[in-house]
Every structure is written in C-alpha cells, then in structure tokens.
Design an enzyme around this catalytic site. Structure first.
Site, mmCIF file in Angstrom:
data_model
loop_
_atom_site.group_PDB
_atom_site.id
_atom_site.type_symbol
_atom_site.label_atom_id
_atom_site.label_comp_id
_atom_site.label_asym_id
_atom_site.label_seq_id
_atom_site.Cartn_x
_atom_site.Cartn_y
_atom_site.Cartn_z
ATOM 1 N N LYS A 258 -13.946 6.263 1.731
ATOM 2 C CA LYS A 258 -13.005 6.916 0.812
ATOM 3 C C LYS A 258 -13.147 6.251 -0.549
ATOM 4 C CE LYS A 258 -8.020 7.193 -0.293
ATOM 5 N NZ LYS A 258 -6.632 7.002 0.175
ATOM 6 N N LYS A 270 3.289 8.960 -7.237
ATOM 7 C CA LYS A 270 3.784 7.703 -6.679
ATOM 8 C C LYS A 270 4.811 7.081 -7.618
ATOM 9 C CE LYS A 270 -0.399 6.324 -4.183
ATOM 10 N NZ LYS A 270 0.212 6.262 -2.848
ATOM 11 N N ASP A 281 -8.174 2.069 -4.504
ATOM 12 C CA ASP A 281 -8.189 3.090 -3.455
ATOM 13 C C ASP A 281 -9.604 3.598 -3.152
ATOM 14 O OD1 ASP A 281 -6.619 4.363 -1.573
ATOM 15 O OD2 ASP A 281 -6.204 6.108 -2.827
ATOM 16 N N ASP A 340 -0.365 13.351 -2.260
ATOM 17 C CA ASP A 340 -0.656 11.923 -2.149
ATOM 18 C C ASP A 340 -1.352 11.582 -0.828
ATOM 19 O OD1 ASP A 340 -0.741 9.302 -2.924
ATOM 20 O OD2 ASP A 340 1.376 8.873 -2.500
ATOM 21 N N ARG A 344 -7.456 11.681 3.284
ATOM 22 C CA ARG A 344 -7.905 12.432 4.469
ATOM 23 C C ARG A 344 -8.575 13.740 4.058
ATOM 24 N NH1 ARG A 344 -1.905 12.474 6.804
ATOM 25 N NH2 ARG A 344 -1.894 10.579 5.568
HETATM 26 N N1 BES Z 1 -4.013 5.286 -1.018
HETATM 27 C C1 BES Z 1 -2.811 5.542 -0.330
HETATM 28 C C2 BES Z 1 -2.539 4.534 0.790
HETATM 29 C C3 BES Z 1 -2.335 3.096 0.379
HETATM 30 C C4 BES Z 1 -1.065 2.566 0.327
HETATM 31 C C5 BES Z 1 -3.395 2.259 0.124
HETATM 32 C C6 BES Z 1 -0.875 1.245 -0.003
HETATM 33 C C7 BES Z 1 -3.209 0.929 -0.210
HETATM 34 C C8 BES Z 1 -1.948 0.411 -0.267
HETATM 35 C C9 BES Z 1 -2.850 6.945 0.304
HETATM 36 O O1 BES Z 1 -3.588 7.878 -0.405
HETATM 37 C C10 BES Z 1 -1.453 7.435 0.342
HETATM 38 O O2 BES Z 1 -0.894 7.649 -0.690
HETATM 39 N N2 BES Z 1 -0.934 7.615 1.548
HETATM 40 C C11 BES Z 1 0.401 8.096 1.720
HETATM 41 C C12 BES Z 1 0.372 9.164 2.779
HETATM 42 C C13 BES Z 1 1.649 9.942 2.908
HETATM 43 C C14 BES Z 1 1.882 10.767 1.661
HETATM 44 C C15 BES Z 1 1.573 10.811 4.126
HETATM 45 C C16 BES Z 1 1.257 6.924 2.172
HETATM 46 O O3 BES Z 1 0.768 6.068 2.904
HETATM 47 O O4 BES Z 1 2.390 6.838 1.730
HETATM 48 ZN ZN ZN Z 2 -5.085 7.178 -1.569
HETATM 49 MN MN MN Z 3 -2.467 8.849 -1.899
#
Ligand code: BES
Ligand code: ZN
Ligand code: MN
Length: 492
Positions: A258, A270, A281, A340, A344
């Site tokens: 990714k 965010k 990321d 966000d 995936r």
């Molecule tokens: N890149 C983030 C996940 C992440 C969080 C990486 C903290 C490193 C540190 C991912 O793209 C994301 O935003 N995931 C969301 C998913 C949710 C919206 C279902 C999350 O984990 O909040």
């Molecule tokens: Zn992300």
């Molecule tokens: Mn995200």
C-alpha cells in the site's frame, strides 16, 4: 543516496588511541585485543568494570573516559552469556557500541576479535541500523545533539571472512535504510511520481521496473485505486519491480504494498491532530521496495515480483464521495461508504492484478491498513492474516528470528457478512468491531487460490518512541522479515 553508516573491516591489531568499543563477556580474564588494551592501560579496564559493578550483560555498556595510552574513550560492551550469544544479540551489541562511540565523536573502532566473523558482521548490521538518521532537511545541527557516526571500523581476526558475511547483510541494511528514507520523506517531497523515480533507481541493482500510469490503469479497470486517486492533483502510479535470480520460468514470490503517499482521509476527512503521520501511509510500499533492493543487492537465488500502488488520498471538487460505487479490476463492485478506508481499495486492484498476471508461489501484502490493529497489538507486533497455514507459519517463525514480530489473526467467513452492501457487491467498511479483520477479509475477496498473507503494519512502521525492533521514527519493518523468509524457505 541512501542514508547509511559506512562500515570497514580491518585486521585485529590494536588501534592506537581514539575511541574503541570492546564487546566482552565476564568471568575469565580478558583475552585477545581486550587483554592487550587492558595491559597497555595497566589493568584499567578490568578495574573500571569492577568499580562500575559492570556485569557484561548483553548490550549493556561501561564507558571508560581517557584511561591513558592515547585513548579518548574505551567502551566495554557486554556480550551476555556465551551460550545465548547469537546474531540477534550481536546486532544489539552493535547498536549499543555505535551509540556509545557516537557520543564521543564521528569515528570509532569496534574491537571484535573475540567474535566469529559471522557475528562480527551482525555487529556491523546492528551498528548501521542503530545509527540511522534522517537529516536531509536539517541545515544546522541541533544543540546538544551528537553528530552521527560517519564511519566505523571493525577489527576482526578474519577481515575477509567478516566482509564476506557482511556483503549480504549490507544489502539488507541498504534495503532497510532505503525503506526508512522513503517513509521519513514528507508527503510534499514524495508523491507518486517522485516515489516512482526512487524506485527506478533500483535498475542499478538489476531490477526490472515497469510503470502503469493513470491511462494504463484505467485500461486495466483499476476503478477502486483510481477512485482514491481522483481527488489529488498528483497522478497515481502502479509500479512493478522484478528480480529474476531464480530458475528460468519458475513462478515468482510476490510482494504487494500500500503506497498512499498521504492519507488525509479524503471527504471522510481525518481529525487534525496527528494527521501529519499519514505521510507514512506508504510504508507497505516502502517495505516492498526495500525488500526488492535487499534481494537484488545480495543477488538472491529467487524470482521475485514487487508491486506497489501509489496514490494520494486528498479532497477536492473531484474527490470521491461517500456512497460512490466503483468497479474493481476483478470485476466486483464496491460501495465506498468511507473514503478513509482507502488502503483496501488500492490493494483490491493491485492484489488482483498481481496474482492474475504472475500466478506467484505466494503473495504477501504489507499495509498501514487500520488504526484498529494499533489498538489490538500496539507497536510491538504487526497483524498477520493468511489463507495458508504454511505461509503463516513461515512468516511467524521468521518474525521471531528477526525481531520483526507478527501475531496471527482470524479470517472466519462470518466476518464477511459485515461487508455486504445494499447496492453493490461489497462495501468498504465493516464497522468498528474487528476493524482490522474485516479490512483483511475485504482484501481476501481479491485473492483467488494463491497462498496469501496480509501484514497490517500500521502500528510498527513508524513510531514516536523506540520499540524492541527499531529506534523511533521509520522502522523499515518488513524488509528484514521478508528477506530472511525468502532466504530460509524459498531460495535456491
Ligand atoms: N492509513 C489509515 C490507517 C492508519 C491508522 C495507519 C493509524 C497508521 C496509523 C487507514 O487508511 C485508515 O484511515 N483506516 C481507517 C479505516 C476506517 C475508516 C474503517 C481507520 O483505521 O480508522
Ligand atoms: Zn490509509
Ligand atoms: Mn485512510
């Protein structure tokens, strides 16, 4: 240019003066160069160890300042118990020795004649990885901060053998440092096109690099990846790296990463606090690039493919909206309920493409995929999800051996129910419960029969405090793990 400490191996002669570090065990009286230096100093080293109640515990140090005979700084570094002295301990000794030497200047010698050439090489690996700094954007040294070591000499009884043992480890170290450099770069300096340029440099190592631009991806039907990319002015890329060191025609091993160069969250934006960390990321992609550099750098006898999906997740008048439906390369449609949950979407297309085009022996993806995995496992272990017990065991075992540890999580079919959409085949979020598992389950929908594993590295790729596997900042997590897994199980 990769940020990495220079290492040289030399004959085991006593360095005259300056700064030296001596890895040693307790018990018997000093031997080898330790004894020579100790004698030159009228037994000062032994007396210092005693006076400091230094017990030679592994990687503990005892600094003896200006003990005479022209030495500025002599550092005793504990090797711990002889029967526990292995590569991992040697690496920790290297970290400690380099740190103690750096506190006194920019050059140093580690007197490693008591160690086998193999262990001396692992001391070098520890010293290099422990000395890593990312200081490209510092125009002035910070007050009170010591300059990093510029070069390190390792005195050993067999420099040729140590050098031979170091050569493959140096390639791995370069891969780790490359990965750390990429993760440390701010997002304005490393958008998908700049990332592509950094990957093209791997051609010098004999890696073949192929680039898919927006049009090529549209042609392949990468609707999920392109939906994420559409809110950014930076054009997306999928970059394919190939290293062919194995038998001709043998199916490759495959790594997928990714590479979201910045994750603002998109329209599902965010919160402001900590959003800067989302420059990391792309750590999964960086680990894939680092691994390919390691494999090619040490001329691994394996065919390997690395594929990274590079996009920026931003907001704009053209950004993807919550509720949009996209069509993936696999043909399945996805309702994007949260912009966000973009990682995936990127991986859906790239994973499907990789297994469809290359029919690999196995496919491992790395992604900073979910915050939920940080809640579950903290910063010490990455989440492991797999459809293959054998691949999972190989990864877990190598994790324990290299210190880049994993913890296997479930993938029961029942979790998939949470991803059913009212109007499309899938939705991209499954709610808070088991958030890392539903994310992995989503990925699994884009993998056919191939043995596959997903590593959720959100908690371990970048940390604001040191962990058991790396100093604070970018860790390079995944490079040592995957390189070693390949050499242990899939090479030759
Ligand atoms: N890149 C983030 C996940 C992440 C969080 C990486 C903290 C490193 C540190 C991912 O793209 C994301 O935003 N995931 C969301 C998913 C949710 C919206 C279902 C999350 O984990 O909040
Ligand atoms: Zn992300
Ligand atoms: Mn995200």
């Amino acid at each position: 240019m990769i940020h990495m400490l220079d290492i040289a191996f030399s004959d085991a002669t006593v360095p005259s003066g300056g700064a030296i570090a001596i890895p040693a065990t307790s018990g018997t009286s000093p031997t080898g160069l330790f004894a020579t230096v100790n004698t030159a100093l009228d037994g000062a080293l032994e007396r210092a160890a005693k006076a400091a109640s230094f017990d030679f515990e592994a990687a503990k140090t005892c600094v003896v300042l200006a003990p005479g005979a022209g030495y500025d700084r002599v550092v005793l570094v504990g090797l711990g118990r002889a029967d526990e002295l292995d590569a991992t301990v040697a690496e920790k000794v290297g970290v400690a020795a380099a740190k103690a030497l750096a506190a006194g200047g920019t050059t140093g010698v580690i007197v490693a004649d008591a160690l086998t050439p193999e262990l001396a090489a692992h001391v070098a690996l520890g010293a290099v990885l422990g000395s890593y700094r990312f200081d490209s954007y510092r125009t002035q040294p910070r007050k009170g901060e010591t300059a990093p070591l510029a070069s390190l000499d390792i005195a050993t009884s067999d420099p040729a053998a140590a050098q031979a043992a170091w050569a493959p480890l140096a390639a791995v170290a370069r891969g780790v440092c490359l990965c750390r450099d990429l993760v440390s770069e701010p997002a304005n300096m490393l958008r998908p096109p700049e990332f592509e340029q950094r990957i093209l440099a791997l051609r010098d190592l004999g890696v073949t690099v192929e680039v898919l631009d927006r049009d090529a991806m549209a042609e392949l039907g990468f609707g999920a990846l392109l939906g994420v990319a559409q809110g950014s002015d930076a054009p997306p890329r999928t970059v394919i790296m190939r290293w062919n060191g194995g038998a001709e025609g043998e199916a490759p091993v495959a790594f997928v990463g990714k590479g979201v160069t910045f994750d603002s969250g998109g329209i599902s934006i965010k919160p402001a606090a900590g959003m800067d960390e989302m420059k990391t990321d792309m750590a999964g992609a960086a680990a894939v690039v680092g691994t390919m550099a390691a494999l090619a750098g040490r001329k691994a006898k394996v065919n390997a493919v690395g594929v990274v999906g590079l996009v920026e997740n931003m907001l704009s008048g053209n950004a993807q909206r919550p509720g949009d439906v996209v069509r993936t390369a696999a043909g399945q449609t996805v309702e994007v309920l949260n912009t966000d949950a973009e990682g995936r979407l990127v991986l859906a297309d790239v994973l499907w493409y990789t297994q469809d085009r290359f029919s690999p022996r196995f496919m491992v993806d790395l992604a900073t995929l979910t915050g939920a995995i940080v809640v579950g496992l903290g910063h010490e272990r990455a989440g492991l999800f797999s459809n293959s017990d054998e691949l999972a065991a190989n990864l877990s075992g190598t994790g324990e051996a290299t210190g880049e540890k994993l913890w296997r999580m479930p993938l029961d079919a029942a979790y998939l129910e949470r991803l059913r959409s009212d109007i499309a085949d899938l939705k991209n979020i499954g709610g808070r419960p088991g958030g890392s598992i539903t994310a992995a389950k989503f990925l699994e929908c884009f993998v056919n029969e191939v043995p596959w594993a997903h590593l959720d590295i959100a908690g371990v790729a970048f940390t604001t405090k040191a962990t058991s596997h790396a100093p604070k900042g970018a860790s390079g997590f995944g490079v040592r793990l995957l390189d070693r897994m390949v050499s242990t199980y899939y090479e030759g």
